[in-house]
Design an enzyme around this catalytic site. Sequence first.
Site, PDB file in Angstrom:
ATOM      1  N   TRP A 199       0.849  -1.187   0.000  1.00  0.00           N
ATOM      2  CA  TRP A 199       0.000   0.000   0.000  1.00  0.00           C
ATOM      3  C   TRP A 199       0.894   1.250   0.000  1.00  0.00           C
ATOM      4  O   TRP A 199       1.875   1.312   0.749  1.00  0.00           O
ATOM      5  CB  TRP A 199      -0.928  -0.008   1.233  1.00  0.00           C
ATOM      6  CG  TRP A 199      -1.705   1.276   1.311  1.00  0.00           C
ATOM      7  CD1 TRP A 199      -2.741   1.641   0.493  1.00  0.00           C
ATOM      8  CD2 TRP A 199      -1.471   2.364   2.210  1.00  0.00           C
ATOM      9  NE1 TRP A 199      -3.166   2.904   0.836  1.00  0.00           N
ATOM     10  CE2 TRP A 199      -2.414   3.374   1.884  1.00  0.00           C
ATOM     11  CE3 TRP A 199      -0.577   2.593   3.241  1.00  0.00           C
ATOM     12  CZ2 TRP A 199      -2.473   4.586   2.566  1.00  0.00           C
ATOM     13  CZ3 TRP A 199      -0.638   3.806   3.921  1.00  0.00           C
ATOM     14  CH2 TRP A 199      -1.581   4.784   3.579  1.00  0.00           C
ATOM     15  N   ASP A 366     -15.940  12.246  -2.610  1.00  0.00           N
ATOM     16  CA  ASP A 366     -15.353  10.955  -2.228  1.00  0.00           C
ATOM     17  C   ASP A 366     -16.167  10.320  -1.101  1.00  0.00           C
ATOM     18  O   ASP A 366     -17.333  10.670  -0.868  1.00  0.00           O
ATOM     19  CB  ASP A 366     -13.869  11.152  -1.859  1.00  0.00           C
ATOM     20  CG  ASP A 366     -13.020   9.926  -2.154  1.00  0.00           C
ATOM     21  OD1 ASP A 366     -13.044   8.984  -1.344  1.00  0.00           O
ATOM     22  OD2 ASP A 366     -12.332   9.904  -3.192  1.00  0.00           O
ATOM     23  N   ARG A 443      -9.919  -2.757   7.567  1.00  0.00           N
ATOM     24  CA  ARG A 443     -10.505  -1.418   7.652  1.00  0.00           C
ATOM     25  C   ARG A 443     -11.965  -1.502   8.138  1.00  0.00           C
ATOM     26  O   ARG A 443     -12.853  -0.795   7.658  1.00  0.00           O
ATOM     27  CB  ARG A 443     -10.473  -0.734   6.283  1.00  0.00           C
ATOM     28  CG  ARG A 443     -10.455   0.778   6.381  1.00  0.00           C
ATOM     29  CD  ARG A 443     -10.821   1.431   5.073  1.00  0.00           C
ATOM     30  NE  ARG A 443     -10.532   2.846   5.104  1.00  0.00           N
ATOM     31  CZ  ARG A 443     -11.031   3.731   4.261  1.00  0.00           C
ATOM     32  NH1 ARG A 443     -11.831   3.365   3.307  1.00  0.00           N
ATOM     33  NH2 ARG A 443     -10.731   4.997   4.360  1.00  0.00           N
ATOM     34  N   TRP A 477     -14.574   3.939  -8.536  1.00  0.00           N
ATOM     35  CA  TRP A 477     -14.967   2.587  -8.092  1.00  0.00           C
ATOM     36  C   TRP A 477     -13.829   2.041  -7.223  1.00  0.00           C
ATOM     37  O   TRP A 477     -12.811   1.587  -7.734  1.00  0.00           O
ATOM     38  CB  TRP A 477     -15.191   1.699  -9.307  1.00  0.00           C
ATOM     39  CG  TRP A 477     -15.694   0.321  -9.009  1.00  0.00           C
ATOM     40  CD1 TRP A 477     -15.038  -0.685  -8.392  1.00  0.00           C
ATOM     41  CD2 TRP A 477     -16.992  -0.191  -9.333  1.00  0.00           C
ATOM     42  NE1 TRP A 477     -15.831  -1.793  -8.308  1.00  0.00           N
ATOM     43  CE2 TRP A 477     -17.041  -1.524  -8.882  1.00  0.00           C
ATOM     44  CE3 TRP A 477     -18.117   0.343  -9.970  1.00  0.00           C
ATOM     45  CZ2 TRP A 477     -18.167  -2.331  -9.049  1.00  0.00           C
ATOM     46  CZ3 TRP A 477     -19.232  -0.465 -10.134  1.00  0.00           C
ATOM     47  CH2 TRP A 477     -19.253  -1.783  -9.672  1.00  0.00           C
ATOM     48  N   ASP A 478     -14.047   2.074  -5.910  1.00  0.00           N
ATOM     49  CA  ASP A 478     -12.982   1.704  -4.983  1.00  0.00           C
ATOM     50  C   ASP A 478     -13.135   0.255  -4.512  1.00  0.00           C
ATOM     51  O   ASP A 478     -14.208  -0.352  -4.639  1.00  0.00           O
ATOM     52  CB  ASP A 478     -13.035   2.668  -3.780  1.00  0.00           C
ATOM     53  CG  ASP A 478     -11.658   2.931  -3.193  1.00  0.00           C
ATOM     54  OD1 ASP A 478     -10.754   2.106  -3.398  1.00  0.00           O
ATOM     55  OD2 ASP A 478     -11.502   3.954  -2.506  1.00  0.00           O
ATOM     56  N   MET A 479     -12.087  -0.304  -3.948  1.00  0.00           N
ATOM     57  CA  MET A 479     -12.116  -1.672  -3.407  1.00  0.00           C
ATOM     58  C   MET A 479     -10.972  -1.749  -2.419  1.00  0.00           C
ATOM     59  O   MET A 479      -9.815  -1.850  -2.818  1.00  0.00           O
ATOM     60  CB  MET A 479     -11.891  -2.654  -4.566  1.00  0.00           C
ATOM     61  CG  MET A 479     -12.223  -4.091  -4.324  1.00  0.00           C
ATOM     62  SD  MET A 479     -11.161  -4.895  -3.110  1.00  0.00           S
ATOM     63  CE  MET A 479     -11.729  -6.539  -3.203  1.00  0.00           C
ATOM     64  N   ASN A 480     -11.311  -1.693  -1.119  1.00  0.00           N
ATOM     65  CA  ASN A 480     -10.274  -1.386  -0.139  1.00  0.00           C
ATOM     66  C   ASN A 480      -9.843  -2.500   0.804  1.00  0.00           C
ATOM     67  O   ASN A 480      -9.435  -2.212   1.929  1.00  0.00           O
ATOM     68  CB  ASN A 480     -10.718  -0.181   0.694  1.00  0.00           C
ATOM     69  CG  ASN A 480     -10.513   1.114  -0.060  1.00  0.00           C
ATOM     70  OD1 ASN A 480      -9.571   1.226  -0.839  1.00  0.00           O
ATOM     71  ND2 ASN A 480     -11.387   2.068   0.133  1.00  0.00           N
ATOM     72  N   CYS A 526      -9.950   2.157  -8.460  1.00  0.00           N
ATOM     73  CA  CYS A 526      -9.163   2.475  -7.275  1.00  0.00           C
ATOM     74  C   CYS A 526      -9.218   1.259  -6.371  1.00  0.00           C
ATOM     75  O   CYS A 526     -10.217   0.543  -6.344  1.00  0.00           O
ATOM     76  CB  CYS A 526      -9.792   3.687  -6.577  1.00  0.00           C
ATOM     77  SG  CYS A 526      -8.919   4.174  -5.073  1.00  0.00           S
ATOM     78  N   ASP A 548      -2.482   5.736  -3.275  1.00  0.00           N
ATOM     79  CA  ASP A 548      -2.936   6.659  -2.231  1.00  0.00           C
ATOM     80  C   ASP A 548      -1.805   7.581  -1.810  1.00  0.00           C
ATOM     81  O   ASP A 548      -2.022   8.556  -1.098  1.00  0.00           O
ATOM     82  CB  ASP A 548      -3.410   5.877  -0.994  1.00  0.00           C
ATOM     83  CG  ASP A 548      -4.886   5.541  -1.084  1.00  0.00           C
ATOM     84  OD1 ASP A 548      -5.556   6.063  -1.992  1.00  0.00           O
ATOM     85  OD2 ASP A 548      -5.368   4.757  -0.248  1.00  0.00           O
TER      86      ASP A 548
HETATM   87  C1  GLA Z   1      -9.201   4.555  -0.449  1.00  0.00           C
HETATM   88  C2  GLA Z   1      -8.892   5.347  -1.704  1.00  0.00           C
HETATM   89  C3  GLA Z   1      -8.829   6.819  -1.373  1.00  0.00           C
HETATM   90  C4  GLA Z   1     -10.142   7.267  -0.784  1.00  0.00           C
HETATM   91  C5  GLA Z   1     -10.485   6.394   0.425  1.00  0.00           C
HETATM   92  C6  GLA Z   1     -11.888   6.684   0.912  1.00  0.00           C
HETATM   93  O1  GLA Z   1      -8.157   4.614   0.438  1.00  0.00           O
HETATM   94  O2  GLA Z   1      -7.711   4.888  -2.276  1.00  0.00           O
HETATM   95  O3  GLA Z   1      -8.529   7.571  -2.525  1.00  0.00           O
HETATM   96  O4  GLA Z   1     -11.146   7.196  -1.754  1.00  0.00           O
HETATM   97  O5  GLA Z   1     -10.414   5.025   0.115  1.00  0.00           O
HETATM   98  O6  GLA Z   1     -12.230   5.893   1.972  1.00  0.00           O
END
Ligand code: GLA
Length: 732
Positions: A199, A366, A443, A477-480, A526, A548
């Site tokens: 990361w 966001d 998270r 479109w995020d995936m964390n 993302c 990030d």
């Molecule tokens: C991730 C993304 C960030 C932001 C956060 C929001 O970390 O990479 O750019 O959008 O989520 O929770």
Amino acid sequence: MAILINDDKKIFTLQTRNSTYQMKVGDFGYLYHLYYGKRIDHQDLSYLLYDGPSHFAPYPYESKNRVGSLTLMPQEFPTVGTGDLGSVALDVENADGTRIIDLKYKGYEVLDGKYSLTELPSFYAHDNDAQTLKITLVDVVSDIEVELYYGVFEDKDVITRAVVISNLSENAIQIKKAQSLSLDLISGQYDLIHFHGRWADERNFERVPLTHNVTTFGSDYGISSAKENPGFILLDKNTTEETGNCYGFNLVYSGNFQATAELGTLEQSRITLGLGDNEFSWQLDPGAMFEAPEAIMSFSSTGLTQLSHNFHDAIRENLCRNKYINGPRPVLINNWEATYFDFTGKKLLEIATAAKDIGANLFVMDDGWFGKRSDDNSSLGDWFVNEQKLGCSLNELVTKINTLGMEFGIWFEPEMVNEDSELYNAHPDWVLNFPQRKPLLSRGQMVLDMSKEAVQNYLFDRISDVLDSANVSYIKWDMNRPITEWYSKSLTDKRQGELQHRYVLGLYKLLGRLTRRYPDVLFEGCSSGGARFDLGMLAYEPQIWTSDNTDAINRLKIQYGTSFFYPISTMGSHISASPNHQNGRVTPFETRANVAMAGTFGYELDVTKMSDADKKQAKTYTDFYKRVQEMTFNGDYYRLVSPFDRNNDVMAWQIVSKDKSQSLVTIVATDVVGNPPFVYIKLRGLKSDAKYKIKNHIYSGDALMNAGLKLMQPKGNYPSEQIYIEEASNSK
Ligand code: GLA
């Protein structure tokens, strides 16, 4: 002609402008690989094949003189149980428990245009700029057929590959491993370049020699991951940016993958690439077929820069699909680093208003606009607008932002759910988790079972409702989090090994439905920054948030590593605040701007808090970026100085328009010394006999490329310099 067939000798030759790929049906009907490399015209290369004794290696029963061991012969698609003792491309368990699939040549077909896959994204052709060769292999005992597809993009020097396995028998088989690409190189000594990371530190460049140990790398994260990228390179020991042979390989896939590289007993090299086989298995029922993801490969005999250009052109022109890929891409302002979760509609409008003045034309809201989300503990899954927090409806907010003359974009993390959410309360069974066990959290969140149609439908409806309720032109479109609980309640116990791939198929199905329904919406990928930067996502989302980590100096390495396969137009890159939020480093505004300009440029800071001087500079940079965007997105990218070379205190790159009439050179100092020398940089890609104008001086292309440019004497904190070059006769 891109595909040449010698029917008598059963030789298949794929010709691209500068490369040749040759295969041959050899002894006992096995498909041998003969050659991949610099273009060779009209030559049967089967004289290269090993014809010495097998010694103690296993050889086919039919072999009268004990030759033809598959562990010694170069294979096109090596399989389990056939005496090939290297890393195989296909491993199956038959209904009777045997682990063998013995594939022999059955036939071929040449098809106009480019094949496509039914459930997976793939490269596409324009006006017949590609041709397809399909070779069918069969195991006559188990009645399993394998089709090998080759998509030849002759002018781009790119070949795509896909594998389709069909079960023609009466019994189910288990596929244990199915790689998309295998390549045996008969001779040569190679290095391997791969891109590893974590990361906020994605795609680090690493060059290692190929050894007799199998080098295996890949991802078990459920996403292509920050740990390793699916793109990698095999190259001659002396290959540089400008000279030498190199091969690039990548996978059009966003889930677990695996790559291997090894030297064989006779010093042949083998590489494979495809689905990760850790915990993978797929039940192939009678009559069913299985598609492996598409792989892409390219060869350059003139160094790494050309290899990158081949990939960049093919990705831009034959993979990305969106109305934005041919027109201007908006300059966005994202509120994440400006506010994190702490915002109201009023605050967002203030940021948008200030951002308008510095030239941004897309405002992106966001994380934090939905459910009751005020931190990262709740509400993922509840994709309902929090009007109380915004102080208005989404439509009202978007209308106000549109009235400023700006487009509006919104963040989603569709694949996730928090325990503290209405969605989880209603459907705890939609989460990936092992029965009777507590899930791992990452998270504070869990992963939805994307293989389930009900989950796909729910997300399609929720996202569509939001998009239909207001004039939204962009989705992030995020995936964390990595996926750790590979267990789905919708699959039987025996089929759990299919889940990793079914998850990705479900994701693609949803993305396909949404991008078809909203063709004018720009999607940006993302995944905790750049943890899913891959060709699968780029088929739906033409740009991806690169990392990030927005620190301009760390970004030098991240963007450098990313540039080997992925074009500038795909790399999300923003100016953020100084001191930087990830590492606390202080950098000058112009350095942050110059680095962000090598990507899909935008801002990620509270514009209302910027000094007037910074705002003025920002407007100048945005205007300049808009002016050169066409060149930076569609031009050729040159890595001039590597940030991984410890002997250098600067990093430099250059972009040259396709017609070579314009160029942009950027250098950034990563360290400064007392009594600094001037930095001299030799440019690349210009016309040697043309005259170029830099500020008010005229230089010849020859001079710029051979003697170089004299640049700054670096002083102060991370100084940088950006030089715009224009052909003299074209200067306005
Ligand atoms: C991730 C993304 C960030 C932001 C956060 C929001 O970390 O990479 O750019 O959008 O989520 O929770």
